[in-house]
Write an enzyme that holds these catalytic residues in place. Structure first.
Site, PDB file in Angstrom:
ATOM      1  N   THR A  97       0.813  -1.211   0.000  1.00 37.70           N
ATOM      2  CA  THR A  97       0.000   0.000   0.000  1.00 37.70           C
ATOM      3  C   THR A  97       0.849   1.265   0.000  1.00 37.70           C
ATOM      4  OG1 THR A  97      -1.438   1.287   1.473  1.00 37.70           O
ATOM      5  CG2 THR A  97      -0.113  -0.371   2.518  1.00 37.70           C
ATOM      6  N   ASP A  98       0.260   2.365  -0.467  1.00 36.34           N
ATOM      7  CA  ASP A  98       0.964   3.657  -0.395  1.00 36.34           C
ATOM      8  C   ASP A  98       1.037   4.184   1.041  1.00 36.34           C
ATOM      9  OD1 ASP A  98      -1.722   4.305  -0.063  1.00 36.34           O
ATOM     10  OD2 ASP A  98      -1.750   5.907  -1.561  1.00 36.34           O
ATOM     11  N   GLU A  99       0.257   3.572   1.947  1.00 39.28           N
ATOM     12  CA  GLU A  99       0.209   4.102   3.321  1.00 39.28           C
ATOM     13  C   GLU A  99       1.537   3.926   4.051  1.00 39.28           C
ATOM     14  OE1 GLU A  99      -3.476   3.332   5.395  1.00 39.28           O
ATOM     15  OE2 GLU A  99      -4.542   3.065   3.504  1.00 39.28           O
ATOM     16  N   TYR A 112      -1.782  -0.577  10.995  1.00 33.57           N
ATOM     17  CA  TYR A 112      -1.917  -1.241   9.681  1.00 33.57           C
ATOM     18  C   TYR A 112      -0.731  -0.905   8.792  1.00 33.57           C
ATOM     19  CZ  TYR A 112      -3.255  -1.679   4.752  1.00 33.57           C
ATOM     20  OH  TYR A 112      -3.248  -1.949   3.400  1.00 33.57           O
ATOM     21  N   LYS A 158       2.317  -3.266   7.288  1.00 32.83           N
ATOM     22  CA  LYS A 158       2.580  -3.444   5.850  1.00 32.83           C
ATOM     23  C   LYS A 158       4.013  -2.999   5.522  1.00 32.83           C
ATOM     24  CE  LYS A 158       0.210  -4.661   2.935  1.00 32.83           C
ATOM     25  NZ  LYS A 158      -0.134  -6.010   2.401  1.00 32.83           N
TER      26      LYS A 158
HETATM   27  P1  NAD Z   1      -9.436  -7.512   2.196  1.00 34.59           P
HETATM   28  O1  NAD Z   1      -9.419  -7.220   3.651  1.00 34.59           O
HETATM   29  O2  NAD Z   1     -10.672  -7.255   1.402  1.00 34.59           O
HETATM   30  O3  NAD Z   1      -9.062  -9.055   1.948  1.00 34.59           O
HETATM   31  C1  NAD Z   1      -8.051  -9.702   2.661  1.00 34.59           C
HETATM   32  C2  NAD Z   1      -8.204 -11.201   2.435  1.00 34.59           C
HETATM   33  O4  NAD Z   1      -7.142 -11.863   3.141  1.00 34.59           O
HETATM   34  C3  NAD Z   1      -9.516 -11.770   2.959  1.00 34.59           C
HETATM   35  O5  NAD Z   1     -10.076 -12.669   2.030  1.00 34.59           O
HETATM   36  C4  NAD Z   1      -9.092 -12.512   4.229  1.00 34.59           C
HETATM   37  O6  NAD Z   1      -9.931 -13.637   4.532  1.00 34.59           O
HETATM   38  C5  NAD Z   1      -7.672 -12.941   3.886  1.00 34.59           C
HETATM   39  N1  NAD Z   1      -6.843 -13.142   5.076  1.00 34.59           N
HETATM   40  C6  NAD Z   1      -6.691 -12.289   6.130  1.00 34.59           C
HETATM   41  N2  NAD Z   1      -5.860 -12.845   7.039  1.00 34.59           N
HETATM   42  C7  NAD Z   1      -5.472 -14.042   6.532  1.00 34.59           C
HETATM   43  C8  NAD Z   1      -4.607 -15.063   7.010  1.00 34.59           C
HETATM   44  N3  NAD Z   1      -3.974 -14.958   8.180  1.00 34.59           N
HETATM   45  N4  NAD Z   1      -4.419 -16.157   6.222  1.00 34.59           N
HETATM   46  C9  NAD Z   1      -5.048 -16.273   5.019  1.00 34.59           C
HETATM   47  N5  NAD Z   1      -5.893 -15.347   4.544  1.00 34.59           N
HETATM   48  C10 NAD Z   1      -6.097 -14.231   5.287  1.00 34.59           C
HETATM   49  O7  NAD Z   1      -8.204  -6.728   1.602  1.00 34.59           O
HETATM   50  P2  NAD Z   1      -8.017  -6.027   0.183  1.00 34.59           P
HETATM   51  O8  NAD Z   1      -8.583  -4.660   0.244  1.00 34.59           O
HETATM   52  O9  NAD Z   1      -8.468  -6.966  -0.867  1.00 34.59           O
HETATM   53  O10 NAD Z   1      -6.435  -5.882   0.149  1.00 34.59           O
HETATM   54  C11 NAD Z   1      -5.618  -6.917  -0.406  1.00 34.59           C
HETATM   55  C12 NAD Z   1      -4.162  -6.505  -0.279  1.00 34.59           C
HETATM   56  O11 NAD Z   1      -3.959  -5.291  -0.996  1.00 34.59           O
HETATM   57  C13 NAD Z   1      -3.714  -6.239   1.151  1.00 34.59           C
HETATM   58  O12 NAD Z   1      -2.417  -6.756   1.301  1.00 34.59           O
HETATM   59  C14 NAD Z   1      -3.712  -4.720   1.269  1.00 34.59           C
HETATM   60  O13 NAD Z   1      -2.745  -4.283   2.188  1.00 34.59           O
HETATM   61  C15 NAD Z   1      -3.358  -4.316  -0.146  1.00 34.59           C
HETATM   62  N6  NAD Z   1      -3.879  -3.004  -0.589  1.00 34.59           N
HETATM   63  C16 NAD Z   1      -5.200  -2.694  -0.438  1.00 34.59           C
HETATM   64  C17 NAD Z   1      -5.672  -1.461  -0.909  1.00 34.59           C
HETATM   65  C18 NAD Z   1      -7.125  -1.086  -0.809  1.00 34.59           C
HETATM   66  O14 NAD Z   1      -7.505   0.050  -1.132  1.00 34.59           O
HETATM   67  N7  NAD Z   1      -8.018  -1.986  -0.426  1.00 34.59           N
HETATM   68  C19 NAD Z   1      -4.788  -0.539  -1.501  1.00 34.59           C
HETATM   69  C20 NAD Z   1      -3.429  -0.908  -1.630  1.00 34.59           C
HETATM   70  C21 NAD Z   1      -2.998  -2.141  -1.176  1.00 34.59           C
HETATM   71  P1  TYD Z   2     -10.725   3.812   4.316  1.00 41.00           P
HETATM   72  O1  TYD Z   2     -11.694   3.398   3.246  1.00 41.00           O
HETATM   73  O2  TYD Z   2     -10.793   3.151   5.645  1.00 41.00           O
HETATM   74  O3  TYD Z   2      -9.269   3.679   3.671  1.00 41.00           O
HETATM   75  P2  TYD Z   2      -7.823   4.186   4.266  1.00 41.00           P
HETATM   76  O4  TYD Z   2      -7.969   4.592   5.661  1.00 41.00           O
HETATM   77  O5  TYD Z   2      -7.013   2.946   4.121  1.00 41.00           O
HETATM   78  O6  TYD Z   2      -7.407   5.293   3.352  1.00 41.00           O
HETATM   79  O7  TYD Z   2     -10.885   5.378   4.549  1.00 41.00           O
HETATM   80  C1  TYD Z   2     -10.743   6.291   3.479  1.00 41.00           C
HETATM   81  C2  TYD Z   2     -10.897   7.677   4.044  1.00 41.00           C
HETATM   82  O8  TYD Z   2     -12.246   7.849   4.506  1.00 41.00           O
HETATM   83  C3  TYD Z   2     -10.022   7.949   5.240  1.00 41.00           C
HETATM   84  O9  TYD Z   2      -9.568   9.307   5.189  1.00 41.00           O
HETATM   85  C4  TYD Z   2     -10.943   7.772   6.440  1.00 41.00           C
HETATM   86  C5  TYD Z   2     -12.285   8.196   5.898  1.00 41.00           C
HETATM   87  N1  TYD Z   2     -13.478   7.525   6.496  1.00 41.00           N
HETATM   88  C6  TYD Z   2     -14.534   8.276   7.009  1.00 41.00           C
HETATM   89  O10 TYD Z   2     -14.510   9.526   6.984  1.00 41.00           O
HETATM   90  N2  TYD Z   2     -15.603   7.613   7.554  1.00 41.00           N
HETATM   91  C7  TYD Z   2     -15.674   6.258   7.615  1.00 41.00           C
HETATM   92  O11 TYD Z   2     -16.671   5.701   8.160  1.00 41.00           O
HETATM   93  C8  TYD Z   2     -14.589   5.493   7.059  1.00 41.00           C
HETATM   94  C9  TYD Z   2     -14.610   3.996   7.097  1.00 41.00           C
HETATM   95  C10 TYD Z   2     -13.508   6.168   6.498  1.00 41.00           C
END
Ligand code: NAD
Ligand code: TYD
Length: 361
Positions: free
Chosen positions: A136-138, A162, A166
């Site tokens: 992630t970019d975070e 988190y 990461k």
């Molecule tokens: P998500 O939370 O929707 O899915 C995570 C999946 O991992 C789930 O299916 C969960 O059951 C599985 N999981 C969790 N713990 C586990 C374990 N111990 N063993 C096996 N499986 C396990 O997450 P996502 O949004 O699909 O993100 C996927 C990846 O991409 C993550 O690594 C996240 O850090 C990264 N990412 C997400 C975003 C975003 O905006 N969602 C952006 C950049 C990077």
């Molecule tokens: P989120 O979807 O949790 O992603 P991330 O924190 O990983 O960027 O949140 C996106 C943005 O929205 C973040 O600035 C927090 C804000 N947010 C709210 O204002 N209300 C909410 O209920 C949630 C879940 C997020």
């Protein structure tokens, strides 16, 4: 036939990746999806591929050394696409431990198992193998409102449990590349949106609440900025990195699409109002009055923005979906799949929502 071991494939981005790959490569690939099915993993995201002979689901925890080693023993895995993680910042603030366990220890376990299978007795690796670590970019921390971008050489400065977990996992992958020559790439992507995202994240949570006539909880002043990318563009970037990137490279992936949270929430209300028929009682309720400013998230990062120049230049990748189209498509998907939303928000979700927002709204 190339064999992909996908971790976390039942989650949001992982399931979109699996659909994307089968849509493009059909029976030229085999996918093994390892997922522990935590609250965030949902097999109904994968109903359309569940019966394919070249798809296999394994319910397992990535921290389980024996099970993961056995998977590598039994299958000639070519590519690991490592999505599995605890992924929600708010949960990490309440309960950091499982973030360290899954994201740091789980990633290390995956690396060790892949090393065991791919490293030859002379210390070299079988050619053609690759471990793609999805991050992630975070990890880069927060940018000032006035400007600037995250690049691949921006120093890591994570703030939440988190993003710290990461960042730690990225550093372990980097250490394996530097120490053993382990064949890997790392991608750091901005906020994704699209189908199958669990409604704890901003966009699906707001759609869910708006359809139920519930308050829309905006943290702080609502002006935090995220760089939103349509999930299909993210998985296409991952596919580019798997196929074309040189080993050991890191790529930032982003939408070049910065929005304040409050703009997103207003857009959701506007589009849902268009979609709901006049006669639907939920339509009358739907207005900006549902927006409720609540206490800010602890340590809330102000702004994220990705400089995606390297992946554009090296691999020719660019996002295809404009935000106006992507957000509309996404809202329509949740609107048309309210049964999916019902299923994933029953039971434990209610308890989660009460714990997170009960005192705030
Ligand atoms: P998500 O939370 O929707 O899915 C995570 C999946 O991992 C789930 O299916 C969960 O059951 C599985 N999981 C969790 N713990 C586990 C374990 N111990 N063993 C096996 N499986 C396990 O997450 P996502 O949004 O699909 O993100 C996927 C990846 O991409 C993550 O690594 C996240 O850090 C990264 N990412 C997400 C975003 C975003 O905006 N969602 C952006 C950049 C990077
Ligand atoms: P989120 O979807 O949790 O992603 P991330 O924190 O990983 O960027 O949140 C996106 C943005 O929205 C973040 O600035 C927090 C804000 N947010 C709210 O204002 N209300 C909410 O209920 C949630 C879940 C997020």
């Amino acid at each position: 036939m190339r064999t992909y071991l996908v971790t976390g494939g039942a989650g949001f981005i992982g399931s979109n990746f699996i659909h994307y790959m089968f849509d493009r490569y059909q029976d030229a690939i085999k996918i093994i999806n390892v997922d522990a099915l935590t609250y965030a993993g949902n097999l109904s995201n994968l109903e359309a591929v569940a019966g394919l002979p070249n798809y296999k689901f394994v319910k397992a925890d990535i921290t389980d050394r024996k099970v993961i080693e056995k998977l590598f023993d039994k299958n000639d895995v070519d590519v690991v696409v490592h999505f599995a993680a605890e992924s929600h910042v708010d949960r990490s603030i309440k309960d950091p431990d499982c973030f360290v366990r899954t994201n740091v220890l789980g990633t290390t376990n995956m690396l060790n198992a892949a090393m065991g299978a791919w490293r030859l007795s002379n210390g070299k690796f079988i050619p053609g193998k690759k471990f793609l670590h999805v991050s992630t970019d975070e990890v880069y921390g927060s940018l000032p409102e006035e400007g600037g971008y995250f690049y691949e050489d921006t120093p890591y400065a994570p703030h939440s449990p988190y993003s710290a977990s990461k960042a730690s996992s990225d550093l372990i992958v980097k250490a394996y590349m530097d120490t053993y020559g382990f064949p890997a790439n790392i991608t750091n992507c901005s906020n994704n949106y699209g189908p199958y995202q669990f409604p704890e994240k901003l966009i699906p949570l707001m759609i869910h609440n708006a359809l139920e006539g519930k308050p829309l909880p905006v943290y702080g002043d609502g002006k935090n900025v995220r760089d939103w990318l349509y999930v299909e563009d993210h998985v296409s970037a991952i596919n580019h990195v798997i196929n074309e990137a040189k080993l050991f490279e890191t790529y930032n992936i982003g939408g070049n699409n910065e929005k304040q949270n409050i703009e997103i929430v207003r857009t959701i209300i506007d589009v849902l109002k268009e979609l709901l028929p006049e006669a639907d009682p939920r339509r009358a309720n739907l207005s900006y009055d549902l927006i409720t400013y609540v206490d800010d998230r602890l340590g809330h990062d102000r702004r994220y923005a990705i400089g995606a120049d390297k992946i554009r230049k090296d691999l020719g990748w660019e996002p295809k979906t404009k935000f106006v189209d992507g957000i509309r498509k996404t809202i329509i998907w949740y609107f048309e799949n309210q049964d999916w939303m019902e299923r994933v928000t029953s039971g434990m979700y209610q308890a989660y929502y009460e714990q997170m927002y009960g005192g705030k709204l």
